[in-house]
Design an enzyme around this catalytic site. Structure first.
Site, short mmCIF file in Angstrom:
data_model
loop_
_atom_site.label_atom_id
_atom_site.label_comp_id
_atom_site.label_asym_id
_atom_site.label_seq_id
_atom_site.Cartn_x
_atom_site.Cartn_y
_atom_site.Cartn_z
CG ASN A 42 -0.47 -0.19 2.52
OD1 ASN A 42 0.55 -0.83 2.71
ND2 ASN A 42 -1.14 0.38 3.50
CD GLU A 44 -1.60 4.84 4.53
OE1 GLU A 44 -1.12 5.70 5.30
OE2 GLU A 44 -2.31 3.88 4.92
CB CYS A 53 -5.29 -1.34 -1.82
SG CYS A 53 -6.64 -0.55 -0.95
CD GLU A 55 -5.44 -5.93 -1.14
OE1 GLU A 55 -4.89 -4.81 -1.05
OE2 GLU A 55 -6.21 -6.38 -0.28
CB CYS A 86 -10.94 -2.39 0.07
SG CYS A 86 -10.27 -1.74 -1.48
CB CYS A 89 -8.66 -4.46 -3.98
SG CYS A 89 -7.48 -3.16 -3.57
#
Ligand code: THU
Length: 129
Positions: A42, A44, A53, A55, A86, A89
């Site tokens: 991830n 940010e 993310c 993934e 999530c 994803c």
């Protein structure tokens, strides 16, 4: 879960997570049918909504390297039971195959899903055919 190459790659990618705001570090690894592995973590941003993310980072890395179908995606966090991916994803996973297996791994436990189960009745390119 036994630490195979994809699991190891996901844990290693987690070390590289850039998560200064949430502190929630996630590593992922895409595995192709040929056994190629593409890690992601991830990433940010101070503009929080731009966060990527792990993934999706792994999937993007795989596609950039020329791999557009995958059989498995490993997701590593420090949570037991492991956290599921999530919604965003899930949709991105569905683009590259509903049959892929998603392995969530934590320090003590693992969970297994299939993309089609994480995103039932998915909107995919087949619907636009
Ligand atoms: N995150 C992931 O990387 N994967 C998930 O499946 C859930 C959430 C990240 C996004 C953000 O950096 C942090 O975890 C907290 O939401």
């Amino acid at each position: 879960m036994k630490a195979d190459r994809a699991v190891t790659a996901a844990w290693e990618a987690r070390e590289r997570a850039y998560a200064p705001y949430s502190g929630f570090r996630v590593g992922a690894a895409v595995e192709t049918a040929e056994g190629k592995i593409y890690p992601g973590c991830n990433v940010e941003n101070a503009s929080f909504g731009l966060t990527l993310c792990a993934e999706r980072a792994a999937i993007v890395a795989a596609v950039a390297a020329g791999a557009t179908s995958f059989v498995r995606l490993v997701v590593a966090t420090d949570r037991d039971p492991p956290t599921p991916p999530c919604g965003a994803c899930r949709q991105v996973m569905a683009e590259f195959g509903l049959d892929a297996v998603v392995d969530g791994v934590g320090p003590e436990s693992s969970r297994k899903w299939q993309v089609r189960e994480l995103l039932p009745d998915a909107f995919t390119k087949d619907q636009m055919a």
